[in-house]
Design an enzyme around this catalytic site. Structure first.
Site: not given
Ligand code: ATP
Ligand code: MG
Length: 231
Positions: A20, A98, A138, A171
């Site tokens: 993403k 999410r 990563r 991470r």
């Molecule tokens: P990647 O970055 O590899 O695509 P990802 O989408 O799981 O993975 P991030 O979006 O960076 O990772 O989010 C990291 C963490 O931050 C999640 O595991 C969660 O704990 C928290 N987080 C991020 N966005 C939300 C959200 N909208 N609601 C709840 N927790 C969130």
């Molecule tokens: Mg991300």
């Protein structure tokens, strides 16, 4: 830089490690479109040691999601600050909403009243084996959020950020056990959003591929098709 002819309000959905952040960066380079990443905002809070950061850090470490009400507050403030609650603005969200509660709240309290509902929800489909391989390789520059991959996109000098020369790290939530938990949380809480957005006419679009290049080529074409573009 290409201009969009119609406002694009985009959400990228996809499991952790599906790219993403990479697709967001590439779309931002190509089109006049800004994006926000909920994960990056939380990591900034963690780096700055804010109250939200301290709370988020202990949750993220376990692979679980930060509570909906906290996330909704953070993102609502961000949308207002950037003046995005307008039918004429184009923008992109990575990582929020999410959960079903986040999606409903975003629609009802923010987007619908501003006549600015999401008009393009992209579901990234990447095989789990490919994702696991990516995460194992990563590295990130914690301060900026820049992401490297030892196989596809290594830093110019091993172990350090291309722009600042500062050290790269893993991470903490990319640890295999925690990553497995994040995938589980995605399937349980975020994947159902695909059905939620399916109900909106022609908004949901799915794209599959093993590499970010393959996915991006299709995504760029679709953005041009939906939102027009002049050079
Ligand atoms: P990647 O970055 O590899 O695509 P990802 O989408 O799981 O993975 P991030 O979006 O960076 O990772 O989010 C990291 C963490 O931050 C999640 O595991 C969660 O704990 C928290 N987080 C991020 N966005 C939300 C959200 N909208 N609601 C709840 N927790 C969130
Ligand atoms: Mg991300």
């Amino acid at each position: 830089m290409s201009k969009l002819l119609r406002p694009a309000r985009v959400l990228l959905l996809g499991p952790p490690g599906s790219g993403k952040g990479t697709q967001t960066a590439r779309l931002q380079n190509k089109f006049d479109l800004c994006g926000i990443s909920s994960g990056d905002i939380l990591r900034q809070h963690i780096n700055n040691g804010t109250e939200i950061g301290q709370m988020a850090s202990s949750i993220i470490k376990t692979g679980k999601l930060v509570p909906d009400d906290v996330m909704i507050k953070i993102i609502s403030a961000e949308l207002a600050l950037r003046n995005w609650l307008s039918p004429t603005k184009s923008w992109l969200l990575d990582g929020f909403p999410r959960t079903r509660v986040q999606a409903e709240k975003l629609d009802e309290a923010e987007l619908r009243p501003a006549d600015a509902r999401l008009n393009f929800v992209v579901e990234l489909k990447v095989p789990t084996a490919v994702i696991l391989d990516r995460i194992a390789n990563r590295l990130v520059h914690a301060q900026s959020g820049r992401v490297y991959n030892l196989t596809y996109n290594p830093p110019k000098v091993s172990g350090v950020d291309d722009f600042t020369g500062e050290p790269l790290t893993r991470r903490p939530d990319d640890d295999p056990d925690i990553f497995a938990k994040r995938i589980e949380e995605y399937e349980r809480l975020t994947e159902p959003l695909v059905d939620y957005y399916k109900k909106a006419d022609n908004v949901l679009w799915s794209v599959a591929g093993d590499t970010s290049d393959v996915i991006y080529a299709q995504l760029e074409k679709e953005v041009v098709k939906r939102f027009g573009d002049r050079v």
